[in-house]
Enzyme design. Structure first.
Site, PDB file in Angstrom:
ATOM      1  N   HIS A  12       0.850  -1.191   0.000  1.00  0.00           N
ATOM      2  CA  HIS A  12       0.000   0.000   0.000  1.00  0.00           C
ATOM      3  C   HIS A  12       0.888   1.244   0.000  1.00  0.00           C
ATOM      4  CE1 HIS A  12      -3.588  -2.376   1.802  1.00  0.00           C
ATOM      5  NE2 HIS A  12      -3.625  -2.350   0.482  1.00  0.00           N
ATOM      6  N   GLY A  70      -3.710  -1.965  -7.520  1.00  0.00           N
ATOM      7  CA  GLY A  70      -4.675  -2.650  -6.660  1.00  0.00           C
ATOM      8  C   GLY A  70      -6.106  -2.162  -6.836  1.00  0.00           C
ATOM      9  N   ASP A  75      -5.278  -6.428  -7.317  1.00  0.00           N
ATOM     10  CA  ASP A  75      -5.457  -7.419  -6.246  1.00  0.00           C
ATOM     11  C   ASP A  75      -6.240  -8.620  -6.759  1.00  0.00           C
ATOM     12  OD1 ASP A  75      -4.156  -5.786  -4.347  1.00  0.00           O
ATOM     13  OD2 ASP A  75      -6.021  -4.723  -3.915  1.00  0.00           O
ATOM     14  N   ASP A  95      -1.193  -1.596   4.830  1.00  0.00           N
ATOM     15  CA  ASP A  95      -1.286  -0.550   5.847  1.00  0.00           C
ATOM     16  C   ASP A  95      -2.539  -0.777   6.681  1.00  0.00           C
ATOM     17  OD1 ASP A  95      -1.367   1.707   7.377  1.00  0.00           O
ATOM     18  OD2 ASP A  95      -1.278   3.118   5.704  1.00  0.00           O
ATOM     19  N   HIS A 102     -10.315   0.081  -1.927  1.00  0.00           N
ATOM     20  CA  HIS A 102     -10.535  -1.258  -2.484  1.00  0.00           C
ATOM     21  C   HIS A 102     -10.357  -2.323  -1.400  1.00  0.00           C
ATOM     22  CE1 HIS A 102      -6.252  -0.569  -2.624  1.00  0.00           C
ATOM     23  NE2 HIS A 102      -6.031  -1.841  -2.856  1.00  0.00           N
ATOM     24  N   ASP A 105     -11.325  -5.889  -2.033  1.00  0.00           N
ATOM     25  CA  ASP A 105     -10.391  -6.640  -2.875  1.00  0.00           C
ATOM     26  C   ASP A 105      -9.175  -7.109  -2.078  1.00  0.00           C
ATOM     27  OD1 ASP A 105     -12.042  -6.146  -5.060  1.00  0.00           O
ATOM     28  OD2 ASP A 105     -10.958  -4.319  -5.605  1.00  0.00           O
ATOM     29  N   ARG A 111      -7.789 -13.620   1.775  1.00  0.00           N
ATOM     30  CA  ARG A 111      -8.591 -14.836   1.946  1.00  0.00           C
ATOM     31  C   ARG A 111      -8.158 -15.923   0.963  1.00  0.00           C
ATOM     32  NH1 ARG A 111     -13.028 -12.719   3.128  1.00  0.00           N
ATOM     33  NH2 ARG A 111     -13.489 -11.888   1.103  1.00  0.00           N
TER      34      ARG A 111
END
Length: 138
Positions: A12, A70, A75, A95, A102, A105, A111
């Site tokens: 980030h 991203g 992402d 961060d 987003h 995302d 996950r």
């Protein structure tokens, strides 16, 4: 898993400098692997590596796969590469103190990495542990 790993690098905005510092410290090891980055991170990683490794010492087949930013789908692209078996580990300096536009995302990427059992480092200390593991050589 091959000795030459497919390493995803993501950061980030507020953590990009931290990731670049880590890359510069580990540059000799990283150029021996295949790197995939999201958006601006990819450009910064490429500049950092090319600034540290002389062309004569750069592996001939070294390249950085650069995805979209991203927020623009990078992402999600990274998640798709995980499902296709094209990512072996992720270094994701995210961060936790700054909300991301987003964020959904980002959570989906985290996950999917867990679902597919992909090792992931989210800080310099975990990245150091991961990259120095004897398993990197297997």
């Amino acid at each position: 898993m091959d000795v030459r790993k497919n390493i995803a690098l993501v950061a980030h905005d507020n953590r990009k400098k931290d990731l670049i510092d880590w890359i510069e410290y580990n540059v000799e090891l990283l150029v021996e692997h295949k790197l995939t980055c999201t958006g601006t991170t990819g450009r910064l990683v490429e500049e950092a590596i090319r600034g540290k490794v002389p062309a004569a010492k750069m592996p001939a087949d070294f390249a950085i796969r650069k995805l979209k930013s991203g927020p623009l789908g990078g992402d999600q692209q990274m998640g798709a590469l995980i499902t296709e078996g094209e990512i072996d580990l992720i270094i994701f300096f995210w961060d936790p103190m700054q909300p991301q536009p987003h964020d959904v995302d980002v959570k989906a990427l985290l996950r999917i990495a867990v679902v597919y059992n992909i090792p992931m480092a989210c800080s310099r200390s975990t990245a150091d542990f991961m990259i120095s593991s004897p398993l990197m050589q297997m």
